[in-house]
Design an enzyme around this catalytic site. Structure first.
Site, PDB file in Angstrom:
ATOM      1  N   GLU A 141       7.789   5.495 -20.446  1.00  0.00           N
ATOM      2  CA  GLU A 141       7.257   4.505 -21.390  1.00  0.00           C
ATOM      3  C   GLU A 141       7.794   4.757 -22.795  1.00  0.00           C
ATOM      4  O   GLU A 141       8.181   3.820 -23.513  1.00  0.00           O
ATOM      5  CB  GLU A 141       5.730   4.540 -21.384  1.00  0.00           C
ATOM      6  CG  GLU A 141       5.091   3.429 -22.205  1.00  0.00           C
ATOM      7  CD  GLU A 141       3.575   3.458 -22.147  1.00  0.00           C
ATOM      8  OE1 GLU A 141       2.935   2.993 -23.114  1.00  0.00           O
ATOM      9  OE2 GLU A 141       3.023   3.954 -21.131  1.00  0.00           O
ATOM     10  N   CYS A 205      -4.330   2.134 -23.500  1.00  0.00           N
ATOM     11  CA  CYS A 205      -4.755   1.198 -22.466  1.00  0.00           C
ATOM     12  C   CYS A 205      -6.275   1.250 -22.309  1.00  0.00           C
ATOM     13  O   CYS A 205      -6.852   2.338 -22.280  1.00  0.00           O
ATOM     14  CB  CYS A 205      -4.064   1.560 -21.153  1.00  0.00           C
ATOM     15  SG  CYS A 205      -4.735   0.751 -19.702  1.00  0.00           S
TER      16      CYS A 205
END
Length: 296
Positions: A141, A205
């Site tokens: 990521e 998240c």
């Protein structure tokens, strides 16, 4: 008379796959369904869980990540017009160019949350701003974000940051979605001290945040913490960190499945709290729960 003490088991919520993992798995399955007679390849671990990868392999979906080759080399090694799935974590920008040049049929399983972050970073760069990206070194990521531009500056959450090269008084600060929220807040303080006008965009998240908060707020009588998930999973490792940091008096373990748990001495434990990574199959959690509830 013999007295039996049954272990109390608390499953912390949320559990099972997060939306991004479910989406990625569905995309990989669709790629195979739409290309039944052709090989389907996933670049890197679709999600960071070996059991999920093994299940995909059993369906004829090949994961490319164990050959000591770079992502670029892995893609170049495939025949032209191959079927390729990009993982949930995002991928480096130049890999799209390779896919186009080799006429791959691409299925992009990047988590929507990660995709949105990459778009935000690109927009900031287009508008002439620097971006400070906080993450773990070499995590896919983070690599995806850093590949956008050399104006994206990496702040290793486990290291230091050199502020000397930043001329932008109000850079955007954004982060990998699976970090330890407590560690991240500490870095925000450091950044604001050096760059008071920096714009902080906390992009943890929601599934990661909720799992961490649930683990922090466990019941007072818990005497064992089990984190269920893969050792390659960033969000799972963060849960173990949080367990050990916030509850140092409680024995805490990371296990991937029931077989690993059986190697741990849990005798005399009365109340176990079970946390799970966002890519941990619910059936693995259920197996462990059933085993523990039969322990006496």
């Amino acid at each position: 008379m013999l007295a039996y003490f049954y272990m109390k088991v608390t499953i912390l919520e949320p559990q099972g796959y997060c939306a991004g993992v479910t989406n990625a798995i569905n995309i990989a399955l669709r790629a195979k369904l739409e290309n039944k007679d052709k090989p389907v390849y996933i670049l890197g671990m679709l999600v960071h869980n070996e059991k999920v990868i093994n299940e995909l392999t059993s369906l004829g979906i090949t994961t490319l990540y164990r050959d000591n080759k770079s992502d670029e080399e892995l893609l170049y090694s495939l025949p032209d017009e191959s079927i390729i799935v990009f993982s949930a974590h995002g991928h480096k920008k130049n890999l799209d160019d390779i896919a186009i040049n080799k006429k791959f049929k691409v299925y992009d399983a990047t988590c929507p949350k990660v995709q949105n972050n990459l778009k935000i970073i690109s927009k900031e760069i287009e508008e002439g701003h620097k971006v400070i990206y906080i993450g773990h070194k070499n995590h896919p990521e983070a690599l995806a974000a850093l590949s956008i531009s050399d104006q994206v500056l990496f702040y290793d959450i486990k290291g230091d940051f050199d502020y000397k090269g930043i001329k932008d008084k109000s850079p955007l600060v954004i982060n990998q979605t699976t970090l330890n929220t407590k560690e991240l807040k500490e870095l925000y303080i450091d950044i604001i001290v050096h760059l008071p006008k920096a714009r902080i965009m906390d992009e943890i998240c929601p599934a990661t945040r909720l799992r961490q908060e649930a683990l922090i707020n466990i019941a007072d009588d818990v005497d064992l913490i089990l984190v269920i998930g893969d050792k390659n999973s960033s969000n799972t490792n963060r849960l173990l960190e949080i367990a050990k940091t916030n509850h140092p008096e409680i024995d805490s373990y990371l296990v991937s499945d029931l077989d690993e748990l059986k190697n741990i001495d849990i005798n005399k434990k009365k109340h176990v709290a079970i946390a799970s990574g966002a890519s941990t199959p619910k059936k693995e959690i259920d197996k462990i729960k059933e085993y523990l509830e039969l322990t006496k």
